[in-house]
Design an enzyme around this catalytic site. Structure first.
Site, mmCIF file in Angstrom:
data_model
loop_
_atom_site.group_PDB
_atom_site.id
_atom_site.type_symbol
_atom_site.label_atom_id
_atom_site.label_comp_id
_atom_site.label_asym_id
_atom_site.label_seq_id
_atom_site.Cartn_x
_atom_site.Cartn_y
_atom_site.Cartn_z
ATOM 1 N N LYS A 4 46.537 38.774 38.550
ATOM 2 C CA LYS A 4 47.917 38.301 38.582
ATOM 3 C C LYS A 4 48.288 37.688 37.244
ATOM 4 C CE LYS A 4 47.142 36.660 42.977
ATOM 5 N NZ LYS A 4 46.907 35.368 43.531
ATOM 6 N N LYS B 232 38.369 31.047 32.901
ATOM 7 C CA LYS B 232 39.720 30.488 32.806
ATOM 8 C C LYS B 232 39.777 29.327 31.821
ATOM 9 C CE LYS B 232 41.813 31.824 37.190
ATOM 10 N NZ LYS B 232 42.480 31.379 38.414
ATOM 11 N N LYS C 64 39.283 43.236 35.227
ATOM 12 C CA LYS C 64 39.809 43.248 36.606
ATOM 13 C C LYS C 64 41.338 43.185 36.613
ATOM 14 C CE LYS C 64 40.010 39.173 38.533
ATOM 15 N NZ LYS C 64 39.884 37.922 39.279
HETATM 16 P P1 TYM Z 1 43.352 35.310 44.507
HETATM 17 O O1 TYM Z 1 44.698 34.755 44.882
HETATM 18 O O2 TYM Z 1 43.033 35.404 43.050
HETATM 19 O O3 TYM Z 1 43.145 36.746 45.120
HETATM 20 C C1 TYM Z 1 43.407 37.015 46.488
HETATM 21 C C2 TYM Z 1 42.440 38.040 47.034
HETATM 22 O O4 TYM Z 1 42.518 39.269 46.292
HETATM 23 C C3 TYM Z 1 41.225 39.641 45.826
HETATM 24 N N1 TYM Z 1 41.366 40.286 44.494
HETATM 25 C C4 TYM Z 1 40.944 41.518 44.192
HETATM 26 N N2 TYM Z 1 40.307 42.441 44.923
HETATM 27 C C5 TYM Z 1 40.024 43.642 44.320
HETATM 28 N N3 TYM Z 1 40.348 43.916 43.018
HETATM 29 C C6 TYM Z 1 40.971 42.999 42.252
HETATM 30 N N4 TYM Z 1 41.302 43.275 41.001
HETATM 31 C C7 TYM Z 1 41.312 41.737 42.835
HETATM 32 N N5 TYM Z 1 41.932 40.620 42.376
HETATM 33 C C8 TYM Z 1 41.962 39.743 43.407
HETATM 34 C C9 TYM Z 1 40.459 38.330 45.717
HETATM 35 O O5 TYM Z 1 39.065 38.545 45.758
HETATM 36 C C10 TYM Z 1 40.972 37.588 46.936
HETATM 37 O O6 TYM Z 1 40.302 37.993 48.097
HETATM 38 N N6 TYM Z 1 40.333 31.396 45.358
HETATM 39 C C11 TYM Z 1 41.044 32.519 45.960
HETATM 40 C C12 TYM Z 1 42.002 32.105 47.048
HETATM 41 C C13 TYM Z 1 41.434 31.228 48.094
HETATM 42 C C14 TYM Z 1 40.663 31.643 49.217
HETATM 43 C C15 TYM Z 1 40.418 30.470 49.954
HETATM 44 C C16 TYM Z 1 40.183 32.887 49.628
HETATM 45 C C17 TYM Z 1 41.609 29.882 48.205
HETATM 46 N N7 TYM Z 1 41.000 29.436 49.306
HETATM 47 C C18 TYM Z 1 39.661 30.509 51.148
HETATM 48 C C19 TYM Z 1 39.422 32.914 50.816
HETATM 49 C C20 TYM Z 1 39.177 31.747 51.549
HETATM 50 C C21 TYM Z 1 41.857 33.230 44.901
HETATM 51 O O7 TYM Z 1 42.207 32.666 43.897
HETATM 52 O O8 TYM Z 1 42.213 34.499 45.258
#
Ligand code: TYM
Length: 342
Positions: free
Chosen positions: A204, A120, A201
């Site tokens: 968003k 990023k 991947k």
């Molecule tokens: P975030 O918001 O980017 O994504 C949310 C969840 O979706 C999963 N994910 C995917 N899984 C499969 N294929 C993909 N292309 C894909 N893109 C996203 C992510 O692995 C995630 O599970 N840092 C985290 C949010 C967070 C969090 C936490 C998660 C903040 N605090 C505490 C667990 C526990 C994030 O940015 O996820």
């Protein structure tokens, strides 16, 4: 208070998603669907991590709207607010407080190694400190609830490993205050790739580029169009494959497998008589449309009663705060912060 008294009796699950526009099929298959399937087995807390979203520039009005919509989407996907604690991260002050306490215990070298930070930050001219420190806030999200399990997609595994390292270091120094959590990664659907580029991947941040992602609120027509233009290769073989040249077909089959729950051989057999990749794309689009249509309909209904959504968030924040405040209290005591007699 004994420090270990903050640990729950039942196994506890915590996870979260950032409320940025474009919640997509990867978020659903990598995370939300598993949360829904297992919600009755454990004690669950699922948050909308709005403070994390601030690490990248956000339009304030959009962030506010996306936050409420994500709670609605959680419910539309099948999370029952009577069974799970659904809440917004910024409504529970303990996240920021614990984030600071843990920041002081985290070596900078650990954060510099995070691959998501490297990716990023390379894409931006000016890099905010929040982007670097973000994994510590994520560690706080998990550790203040003494979570046993953190169900996430593959891309978050490194952050959960870091959380484990931070908790272990804290406990070595201050005693057994923090529960060391486990990442739980699904066997299928942990890494859904972009339809326009199967080597990157589904994300968003790229969701606004046409043909990249399938959003959970996309209409059947849009979903069909996006799959029809999915990038594949010039061959014709419909098989799972590790060959990067065949990554497009592999991704389509993986989505089909994740949605239908069929074994690999069965998925390949379903397309054995296909006339080229066109049939594969339509076949995958059809199962995705069938899976997402009820979610889109429920989402529209739920958004019709904003008062009920606010009530879910309010209740969630109260329940979450009660748990989190106890852990932060134990952390502060262990670290030597002076506590006023009540
Ligand atoms: P975030 O918001 O980017 O994504 C949310 C969840 O979706 C999963 N994910 C995917 N899984 C499969 N294929 C993909 N292309 C894909 N893109 C996203 C992510 O692995 C995630 O599970 N840092 C985290 C949010 C967070 C969090 C936490 C998660 C903040 N605090 C505490 C667990 C526990 C994030 O940015 O996820």
């Amino acid at each position: 208070m004994s420090p270990t008294s903050t640990f729950p009796a039942k196994r506890r699950v915590l996870s979260g998603i950032q409320p940025t526009a474009g919640i997509h099929l990867g978020n659903y298959l990598g995370a939300i669907r598993r949360w829904v399937e297992r919600q009755h087995e454990k004690e669950n807390l699922f948050c909308v991590v709005d403070l994390h979203a601030l690490t990248m520039p956000q339009d304030p009005a959009a962030l506010r709207a996306n936050t409420q919509e994500l709670i609605a989407l959680y419910i539309a996907c099948g999370l029952d607010p009577e069974v799970c604690t659904l809440f917004v991260q910024s409504h529970v002050r303990a996240h920021v407080e614990a984030g600071w306490l843990l920041t002081c215990e985290t070596p900078l070298g650990w954060l510099n190694k995070m691959t998501q930070f490297k990716d990023k930050s390379q894409k931006q001219e000016s890099v905010g400190t929040g982007l670097l420190v973000y994994p510590v806030l994520m560690a706080a999200d998990i550790l203040i609830y003494s979570a046993d399990e953190v169900p996430v997609g593959e891309d978050q595994k490194q952050h959960v490993e870091l959380t484990r390292n931070i908790a272990e270091k804290f406990n070595r120094r201050f005693g057994e205050v923090l529960k060391v959590p486990q990442p739980v990664i699904p066997e299928v659907g942990a890494r859904i790739m972009g339809l326009d580029n199967p080597l990157a991947k589904m994300s968003k941040s790229s969701a606004s580029s046409p043909g990249h992602a399938i959003l959970l609120t996309d209409t059947p027509d849009t979903i069909m169009k996006s799959f029809k233009r999915a990038v594949t290769d010039s061959g014709g073989e419909i098989r799972f494959s590790d060959d990067p040249a065949k990554a497009g077909v592999d991704n389509l089959l993986s989505i089909y497998k994740a949605i239908t729950g069929k074994a690999k051989e069965e998925c390949e057999r379903d397309f054995a008589g296909a006339r080229g990749y066109g049939d594969l794309k339509v076949g995958v689009a059809e199962v995705v449309i069938a899976a997402l249509a009820p979610i889109r309909e429920r989402f529209a209904q739920i958004m019709g009663d904003r008062g009920a959504l606010d009530a879910v968030m309010q209740r969630g924040a109260e329940k979450a705060s009660a748990i989190a405040d106890r852990t932060v209290g134990a952390m502060k005591d262990a670290m030597g912060l002076y506590r006023l007699p009540l």
